[in-house]
Design a protein around this motif. Structure first.
Motif, PDB file in Angstrom:
ATOM      1  N   ASN A 186       0.817  -1.227   0.000  1.00 41.20           N
ATOM      2  CA  ASN A 186       0.000   0.000   0.000  1.00 41.20           C
ATOM      3  C   ASN A 186       0.846   1.271   0.000  1.00 41.20           C
ATOM      4  O   ASN A 186       0.324   2.369   0.211  1.00 41.20           O
ATOM      5  CB  ASN A 186      -0.929   0.007   1.234  1.00 41.20           C
ATOM      6  N   THR A 187       2.164   1.160  -0.217  1.00 42.70           N
ATOM      7  CA  THR A 187       3.047   2.336  -0.114  1.00 42.70           C
ATOM      8  C   THR A 187       3.467   2.851  -1.491  1.00 42.70           C
ATOM      9  O   THR A 187       3.735   2.061  -2.399  1.00 42.70           O
ATOM     10  CB  THR A 187       4.328   1.994   0.690  1.00 42.70           C
ATOM     11  N   HIS A 188       3.505   4.174  -1.616  1.00 45.24           N
ATOM     12  CA  HIS A 188       3.925   4.827  -2.861  1.00 45.24           C
ATOM     13  C   HIS A 188       4.789   6.041  -2.505  1.00 45.24           C
ATOM     14  O   HIS A 188       4.441   6.803  -1.601  1.00 45.24           O
ATOM     15  CB  HIS A 188       2.715   5.286  -3.684  1.00 45.24           C
ATOM     16  N   VAL A 189       5.895   6.215  -3.231  1.00 45.48           N
ATOM     17  CA  VAL A 189       6.827   7.314  -2.970  1.00 45.48           C
ATOM     18  C   VAL A 189       7.104   8.038  -4.289  1.00 45.48           C
ATOM     19  O   VAL A 189       7.352   7.400  -5.309  1.00 45.48           O
ATOM     20  CB  VAL A 189       8.161   6.782  -2.382  1.00 45.48           C
ATOM     21  N   VAL A 190       7.053   9.378  -4.242  1.00 41.77           N
ATOM     22  CA  VAL A 190       7.236  10.172  -5.458  1.00 41.77           C
ATOM     23  C   VAL A 190       8.208  11.319  -5.189  1.00 41.77           C
ATOM     24  O   VAL A 190       7.995  12.123  -4.278  1.00 41.77           O
ATOM     25  CB  VAL A 190       5.889  10.783  -5.939  1.00 41.77           C
ATOM     26  N   GLY A 191       9.265  11.398  -6.005  1.00 42.15           N
ATOM     27  CA  GLY A 191      10.142  12.567  -5.963  1.00 42.15           C
ATOM     28  C   GLY A 191       9.568  13.640  -6.877  1.00 42.15           C
ATOM     29  O   GLY A 191       9.142  13.333  -7.996  1.00 42.15           O
ATOM     30  N   ILE A 192       9.520  14.876  -6.412  1.00 36.30           N
ATOM     31  CA  ILE A 192       9.028  15.963  -7.274  1.00 36.30           C
ATOM     32  C   ILE A 192      10.186  16.867  -7.682  1.00 36.30           C
ATOM     33  O   ILE A 192      11.153  17.021  -6.937  1.00 36.30           O
ATOM     34  CB  ILE A 192       7.911  16.807  -6.620  1.00 36.30           C
ATOM     35  N   HIS A 193      10.075  17.448  -8.877  1.00 40.11           N
ATOM     36  CA  HIS A 193      11.035  18.470  -9.297  1.00 40.11           C
ATOM     37  C   HIS A 193      10.582  19.785  -8.666  1.00 40.11           C
ATOM     38  O   HIS A 193       9.813  20.543  -9.242  1.00 40.11           O
ATOM     39  CB  HIS A 193      11.075  18.573 -10.819  1.00 40.11           C
ATOM     40  N   GLY A 194      11.023  20.029  -7.446  1.00 42.97           N
ATOM     41  CA  GLY A 194      10.606  21.217  -6.708  1.00 42.97           C
ATOM     42  C   GLY A 194      11.081  21.096  -5.275  1.00 42.97           C
ATOM     43  O   GLY A 194      11.774  20.141  -4.923  1.00 42.97           O
ATOM     44  N   VAL A 466      19.732   2.017   9.533  1.00 46.00           N
ATOM     45  CA  VAL A 466      20.753   2.226   8.491  1.00 46.00           C
ATOM     46  C   VAL A 466      21.232   0.883   7.951  1.00 46.00           C
ATOM     47  O   VAL A 466      21.377   0.705   6.735  1.00 46.00           O
ATOM     48  CB  VAL A 466      21.929   3.061   9.031  1.00 46.00           C
ATOM     49  N   GLU A 467      21.447  -0.075   8.845  1.00 48.45           N
ATOM     50  CA  GLU A 467      21.900  -1.405   8.406  1.00 48.45           C
ATOM     51  C   GLU A 467      20.909  -2.020   7.413  1.00 48.45           C
ATOM     52  O   GLU A 467      21.298  -2.634   6.423  1.00 48.45           O
ATOM     53  CB  GLU A 467      22.066  -2.345   9.615  1.00 48.45           C
ATOM     54  N   GLU A 468      19.625  -1.838   7.674  1.00 56.94           N
ATOM     55  CA  GLU A 468      18.572  -2.448   6.842  1.00 56.94           C
ATOM     56  C   GLU A 468      18.582  -1.948   5.401  1.00 56.94           C
ATOM     57  O   GLU A 468      18.173  -2.657   4.501  1.00 56.94           O
ATOM     58  CB  GLU A 468      17.191  -2.176   7.460  1.00 56.94           C
ATOM     59  N   ILE A 469      19.009  -0.695   5.186  1.00 55.24           N
ATOM     60  CA  ILE A 469      18.920  -0.143   3.821  1.00 55.24           C
ATOM     61  C   ILE A 469      20.234  -0.198   3.045  1.00 55.24           C
ATOM     62  O   ILE A 469      20.284   0.205   1.891  1.00 55.24           O
ATOM     63  CB  ILE A 469      18.386   1.319   3.844  1.00 55.24           C
ATOM     64  N   ARG A 470      21.290  -0.720   3.652  1.00 52.82           N
ATOM     65  CA  ARG A 470      22.592  -0.810   2.966  1.00 52.82           C
ATOM     66  C   ARG A 470      22.454  -1.485   1.601  1.00 52.82           C
ATOM     67  O   ARG A 470      22.964  -1.004   0.601  1.00 52.82           O
ATOM     68  CB  ARG A 470      23.581  -1.617   3.798  1.00 52.82           C
ATOM     69  N   THR A 471      21.775  -2.643   1.617  1.00 52.65           N
ATOM     70  CA  THR A 471      21.673  -3.431   0.384  1.00 52.65           C
ATOM     71  C   THR A 471      20.224  -3.586  -0.073  1.00 52.65           C
ATOM     72  O   THR A 471      19.932  -4.416  -0.924  1.00 52.65           O
ATOM     73  CB  THR A 471      22.291  -4.826   0.608  1.00 52.65           C
ATOM     74  N   ALA A 472      19.340  -2.799   0.513  1.00 57.86           N
ATOM     75  CA  ALA A 472      17.915  -2.923   0.169  1.00 57.86           C
ATOM     76  C   ALA A 472      17.672  -2.489  -1.278  1.00 57.86           C
ATOM     77  O   ALA A 472      18.311  -1.564  -1.786  1.00 57.86           O
ATOM     78  CB  ALA A 472      17.071  -2.080   1.122  1.00 57.86           C
ATOM     79  N   LYS A 473      16.719  -3.169  -1.902  1.00 54.51           N
ATOM     80  CA  LYS A 473      16.390  -2.898  -3.300  1.00 54.51           C
ATOM     81  C   LYS A 473      15.505  -1.658  -3.398  1.00 54.51           C
ATOM     82  O   LYS A 473      14.590  -1.462  -2.593  1.00 54.51           O
ATOM     83  CB  LYS A 473      15.649  -4.118  -3.854  1.00 54.51           C
ATOM     84  N   VAL A 474      15.776  -0.817  -4.403  1.00 61.32           N
ATOM     85  CA  VAL A 474      14.915   0.351  -4.653  1.00 61.32           C
ATOM     86  C   VAL A 474      13.583  -0.141  -5.220  1.00 61.32           C
ATOM     87  O   VAL A 474      13.544  -0.838  -6.233  1.00 61.32           O
ATOM     88  CB  VAL A 474      15.594   1.343  -5.628  1.00 61.32           C
ATOM     89  N   LEU A 475      12.496   0.210  -4.540  1.00 65.81           N
ATOM     90  CA  LEU A 475      11.157  -0.247  -4.934  1.00 65.81           C
ATOM     91  C   LEU A 475      10.312   0.877  -5.529  1.00 65.81           C
ATOM     92  O   LEU A 475       9.268   0.612  -6.122  1.00 65.81           O
ATOM     93  CB  LEU A 475      10.434  -0.835  -3.710  1.00 65.81           C
ATOM     94  N   HIS A 476      10.744   2.125  -5.312  1.00 64.16           N
ATOM     95  CA  HIS A 476       9.961   3.280  -5.777  1.00 64.16           C
ATOM     96  C   HIS A 476      10.870   4.192  -6.600  1.00 64.16           C
ATOM     97  O   HIS A 476      11.894   4.658  -6.091  1.00 64.16           O
ATOM     98  CB  HIS A 476       9.392   4.072  -4.587  1.00 64.16           C
ATOM     99  N   ASN A 477      10.513   4.446  -7.850  1.00 63.24           N
ATOM    100  CA  ASN A 477      11.354   5.341  -8.660  1.00 63.24           C
ATOM    101  C   ASN A 477      10.532   6.354  -9.447  1.00 63.24           C
ATOM    102  O   ASN A 477      10.977   6.882 -10.451  1.00 63.24           O
ATOM    103  CB  ASN A 477      12.257   4.532  -9.595  1.00 63.24           C
ATOM    104  N   THR A 478       9.299   6.637  -8.974  1.00 59.77           N
ATOM    105  CA  THR A 478       8.457   7.630  -9.656  1.00 59.77           C
ATOM    106  C   THR A 478       8.956   9.036  -9.361  1.00 59.77           C
ATOM    107  O   THR A 478       9.240   9.382  -8.209  1.00 59.77           O
ATOM    108  CB  THR A 478       6.986   7.505  -9.202  1.00 59.77           C
ATOM    109  N   VAL A 479       9.065   9.841 -10.411  1.00 58.96           N
ATOM    110  CA  VAL A 479       9.429  11.257 -10.280  1.00 58.96           C
ATOM    111  C   VAL A 479       8.435  12.044 -11.130  1.00 58.96           C
ATOM    112  O   VAL A 479       8.053  11.600 -12.216  1.00 58.96           O
ATOM    113  CB  VAL A 479      10.869  11.518 -10.772  1.00 58.96           C
ATOM    114  N   CYS A 480       7.978  13.194 -10.632  1.00 60.01           N
ATOM    115  CA  CYS A 480       7.024  13.988 -11.420  1.00 60.01           C
ATOM    116  C   CYS A 480       7.231  15.478 -11.198  1.00 60.01           C
ATOM    117  O   CYS A 480       7.928  15.897 -10.274  1.00 60.01           O
ATOM    118  CB  CYS A 480       5.581  13.595 -11.079  1.00 60.01           C
ATOM    119  N   GLU A 481       6.610  16.278 -12.051  1.00 60.53           N
ATOM    120  CA  GLU A 481       6.566  17.730 -11.862  1.00 60.53           C
ATOM    121  C   GLU A 481       5.515  18.048 -10.795  1.00 60.53           C
ATOM    122  O   GLU A 481       4.605  17.247 -10.546  1.00 60.53           O
ATOM    123  CB  GLU A 481       6.193  18.435 -13.176  1.00 60.53           C
TER     124      GLU A 481
END
Length: 495
Positions: A186-194, A466-481
């Protein structure tokens, strides 16, 4: 009788605590505030013998009055458990003449865990109480810490989805990695250009869009917020100031009734507002020291009575404070305007339309509890370095802003009142900036190698987060305006 909540922009709009938690933001764009601040009904001496969980109940029962004792205690039990790496939940550590309230021992090593560990439980309980059948869509903007803490709190919580917007390039590498590796269907992550302010404004506009609300409803969804605009975020934050005072009393560091100061690194104004509410409940707090970084909109406001967001936005090494629109300040403005919703609404309209408003002299007099100042990037680094060299204790960049401003406060006033500094994040969340300040000769290393180096020099284990994310796979790569935020939400919800 239940404590009711009204909007800062419409005093006639009244809801219960659980309804305020569910809605997040009032329909008119205002924030929910309690009709009065309740007084603590147990003595400070009694509180000094309580656990964090017991303290949380004594504070939160006064604000969340339509939750039953069993419901509230169950929410607290589920929130403050082994997710925290210390039984104390928030240790109070004495270092070089100040007391650091370590708020970073939760799952995501930042103070946001203190409220976002309990908010999902408060919200799902509120949904049951109010017979909500729609799926709740948590819509949140983050300047770095809220995002991961909210994602961790709501991941796979039945009946909810969560969508987090963050400024791409405007958070630390570890903050970003924490978010984009978050599991949960149920999780979603979005990087914005801003920047963060644009993300926050975009989220608020979606909340205010009535056509969007109807469209969501037709598909079985409704919005709520995990930002500090939600009263369900603010109330749990009051608890740790009460607990800090009680711990100092229990340790014999202060006498019962003795005043303390609270110094808080401040961006969106929620954390220091919680201290203000604690003071109004009867906690003996003398001065509320509001610490800003180079985005010093709050410092200028306390100096002049004018809030003016029309200025250059500065990216600093304390990114969670890189904010020009401090949303929670509206709750304070409402109160110092004599709980005058119409007056507050007028000021917020001026802010929305022109980016500036001016408070009256009478309102300025109501701000005497506050002291505002700021430190620049060089001063922030110097605070980290000097405290480490003197004591071996390592601060993160946000806590260093508060420590630096506290030094300026002492220099300006000569006040020797015992002071609690809100330590809002682990230094491991900002390893590069912290190491550059404390021990700059580290050569070419990535952020995780720097975490190991920091562990070595500070004699502190690298946190699990921090230990948990060392080798964790990127699951969210959405970027938008910024303009694409509503469409992105619809895409996630398959509308």
């Amino acid at each position: 009788m239940d404590l009711m909540y009204s909007s800062t922009r419409n005093a006639d709009l009244k809801v219960t605590a659980s309804q305020a938690v569910l809605k997040g933001l009032a329909d008119d764009g205002g924030l929910f505030v309690p009709e009065h601040i309740p007084a603590l009904d147990v003595s400070l001496k009694e509180l000094s013998g309580m656990t964090y969980q017991e303290t949380a109940y004594e504070v939160m029962k006064l604000f969340l009055t339509d939750y039953t004792q069993q419901e509230l205690k169950e929410c607290i039990r589920a929130a403050y458990d082994s997710k925290f790496d210390t039984e104390e939940i928030v240790p109070v550590v004495s270092v070089d003449g100040a007391y650091y309230l370590e708020l970073f021992h939760g799952a995501t090593i930042a103070f946001k865990d203190m409220a976002l560990s309990i908010l999902p439980h408060l919200m799902t309980t509120a949904a049951r109480k109010n017979n909500v059948t729609n799926e709740i869509v948590i819509l949140t903007a983050t300047s770095g810490d809220t995002g991961k803490a909210a994602l961790a709190g709501f991941a796979d919580v039945k009946g909810t989805k969560i969508i987090v917007f963050y400024p791409k390039g405007g958070v630390s590498p570890i903050q970003e990695k924490q978010m984009v590796t978050q599991a949960g269907a149920n999780t979603h992550v979005v990087g914005i250009h801003g920047n963060f302010d644009q993300a926050q404004t975009g989220v608020k506009q979606m909340f205010a869009d009535k056509a969007f609300e109807r469209e969501l409803k037709e598909h079985g969804f409704q919005f709520s917020s995990a930002n500090s605009i939600n009263i369900g975020r603010l109330v749990p934050q009051i608890v740790y100031y009460v607990y800090a005072y009680a711990r100092l009393l229990a340790k014999g560091e202060i006498k019962e009734g003795e005043c303390i100061n609270a110094a808080v690194p401040t961006g969106n104004f929620g954390n220091i507002l919680a201290a203000y509410y604690a003071k109004k409940m009867g906690l003996p707090i003398a001065k509320l020291i509001c610490a800003s970084n180079e985005n010093k909109v709050l410092y200028d406001f306390f100096q002049t009575g004018t809030y003016d967001k029309n200025r250059e936005f500065v990216l600093t090494t304390s990114p969670s404070m890189d904010i020009l629109i401090s949303s929670n300040l509206e709750r304070l403005i409402y109160r110092i305007a004599g709980n005058d919703a119409a007056k507050n609404a007028q000021l917020m309209k001026q802010l929305a339309e022109g980016g500036v408003y001016q408070i009256t002299e009478d309102m300025r007099r109501e701000l005497s509890d506050f002291y505002g100042n700021y430190v620049d990037e060089q001063e922030c680094a110097q605070v980290i370095r000097s405290l480490y060299e003197k004591t071996g204790y390592v601060l993160d960049t946000h806590t260093a802003v508060a420590a630096g401003v506290y030094q300026k406060y002492q220099s300006d006033t000569g006040d020797q009142t015992k002071t609690v500094i809100a330590s809002t994040a682990s230094p491991f969340k900002f390893t590069r900036s912290v190491m550059k300040a404390a021990a700059p000769d580290f050569g070419e290393k990535n952020d995780f190698e720097l975490a190991d180096e920091l562990s070595r020099i500070a004699h502190v284990k690298v946190p699990r987060a921090v230990e948990e994310i060392r080798t964790a796979k990127v699951l969210h790569n959405t970027v938008c305006e910024v303009s694409q935020m509503p469409e992105t939400v619809k895409k996630f919800l398959k509308i």
